[in-house]
Scaffold this motif. Structure first.
Motif, PDB file in Angstrom:
ATOM      1  N   LEU A  15      -4.332  -0.241  -0.597  1.00 25.82           N
ATOM      2  CA  LEU A  15      -4.477  -1.041  -1.814  1.00 25.82           C
ATOM      3  C   LEU A  15      -5.132  -2.387  -1.510  1.00 25.82           C
ATOM      4  N   LEU A  16      -4.702  -3.026  -0.445  1.00 27.81           N
ATOM      5  CA  LEU A  16      -5.256  -4.341  -0.095  1.00 27.81           C
ATOM      6  C   LEU A  16      -6.736  -4.252   0.275  1.00 27.81           C
ATOM      7  N   ARG A  17      -7.114  -3.152   0.932  1.00 28.20           N
ATOM      8  CA  ARG A  17      -8.513  -2.976   1.351  1.00 28.20           C
ATOM      9  C   ARG A  17      -9.370  -2.330   0.281  1.00 28.20           C
ATOM     10  N   GLY A  61       1.801 -10.147  -1.738  1.00 25.52           N
ATOM     11  CA  GLY A  61       1.099 -10.880  -2.784  1.00 25.52           C
ATOM     12  C   GLY A  61       0.874 -10.116  -4.073  1.00 25.52           C
ATOM     13  N   PHE A  62       1.458  -8.931  -4.224  1.00 25.12           N
ATOM     14  CA  PHE A  62       1.280  -8.177  -5.456  1.00 25.12           C
ATOM     15  C   PHE A  62       2.164  -8.756  -6.565  1.00 25.12           C
ATOM     16  N   TYR A  81      -1.100   0.036 -12.107  1.00 22.79           N
ATOM     17  CA  TYR A  81      -2.364   0.784 -12.105  1.00 22.79           C
ATOM     18  C   TYR A  81      -2.290   1.862 -11.016  1.00 22.79           C
ATOM     19  N   PRO A  82      -3.128   2.900 -11.149  1.00 17.61           N
ATOM     20  CA  PRO A  82      -3.022   4.038 -10.230  1.00 17.61           C
ATOM     21  C   PRO A  82      -3.534   3.726  -8.828  1.00 17.61           C
ATOM     22  N   VAL A  83      -2.929   4.392  -7.860  1.00 19.69           N
ATOM     23  CA  VAL A  83      -3.403   4.348  -6.482  1.00 19.69           C
ATOM     24  C   VAL A  83      -4.476   5.429  -6.328  1.00 19.69           C
ATOM     25  N   SER A 111       3.024  -3.495   9.910  1.00 20.39           N
ATOM     26  CA  SER A 111       1.568  -3.505   9.931  1.00 20.39           C
ATOM     27  C   SER A 111       1.000  -2.545   8.895  1.00 20.39           C
ATOM     28  N   THR A 112       0.008  -2.992   8.163  1.00 19.46           N
ATOM     29  CA  THR A 112      -0.676  -2.151   7.182  1.00 19.46           C
ATOM     30  C   THR A 112      -1.942  -1.530   7.776  1.00 19.46           C
ATOM     31  N   LEU A 113      -2.122  -1.682   9.070  1.00 17.83           N
ATOM     32  CA  LEU A 113      -3.328  -1.182   9.726  1.00 17.83           C
ATOM     33  C   LEU A 113      -3.073   0.064  10.564  1.00 17.83           C
TER      34      LEU A 113
END
Length: 221
Positions: A101-103, A213-214, A165-167, A86-88
């Motif tokens: 990153l996704l959000r 999906g990256f 690209y940077p985070v 989970s990414t949440l």
């Protein structure tokens, strides 16, 4: 909730005559250690409720072994990551970075990301759990990790190189529950059940990013 539910599960196993229980414990049971890597003989001194809950369940499982003869396999897992996590949530640093990153939200990085952790890919975790369930005559407690440590800043750096690209990062102070370094000694699992992690950090992170999906930067090798 985790402890009480698990105790009911253990009681049900005893009643049903279950012969073996494999428990996914955590490196968090060790707390802060002076000797790194950490082996299974280290004194357990968790500094978080998560670690306390895991250690409590370990003790109840060992009690079930003593009183009822259930073959108990406790695998103290390092920091698992990979597709499906989970990414949440608030656990799993790789998943937390991916979620931000996704959000499109900034990542909170405490103590400049100097905390060091032992990361293990989910397929390797599954392999260890399977071996723990299928093989006979194993130790009751074994570490499951990569045996290598990476700072959280290094994890962010690898992800940045993959995506190109940077985070976005927001700095924050360290917390008392943050263990400075946690790297597990994997030698007992290797000698007892021939377990060696097969997925390195970079390959594991690449697979994880692709599962979300990256597109990976072609210039990164």
């Amino acid at each position: 909730e985790n402890v009480v539910g698990s105790l009911h599960f253990i009681d049900t196993c005893i009643t049903a005559g279950v012969k073996r229980i494999v428990f996914a414990s955590s490196a968090s049971v060790y707390g802060i250690q002076s000797q790194i890597p950490i082996n299974e003989f280290a004194v357990t001194n968790p500094v978080s409720t998560h670690g306390i809950h895991k250690l409590m369940l370990e003790k109840f499982l060992l009690l079930a072994n003593h009183l009822h003869g259930i073959d108990v396999r406790i695998l103290r897992i390092a920091n698992p990551y990979g597709p499906g996590q989970s990414t949440l949530g608030r656990q799993g640093f790789v998943a937390i970075v991916v979620g931000n990153l996704l959000r499109g939200t900034p990542l909170t990085l405490r103590d400049m990301g100097r905390v060091v952790r032992d990361f293990i890919y989910i397929e390797d975790v599954v392999e260890a759990l399977s071996l723990g369930g299928l093989l006979n005559d194993l130790p009751a407690i074994m570490n499951v990790g990569s045996g290598k440590g990476y700072s959280l800043r290094e994890i962010v750096d690898v992800i940045e190189q993959f995506i190109g690209y940077p985070v976005e990062v927001v700095s924050a102070d360290a917390r008392s529950v943050d263990i400075p370094a946690s790297i597990l000694d994997n030698s007992l699992a290797h000698s007892s059940m021939d377990f060696t992690p097969s997925i390195g950090l970079q390959e594991g992170i690449a697979r994880t990013l692709q599962s979300h999906g990256f597109q990976l930067d072609k210039n990164y090798k």
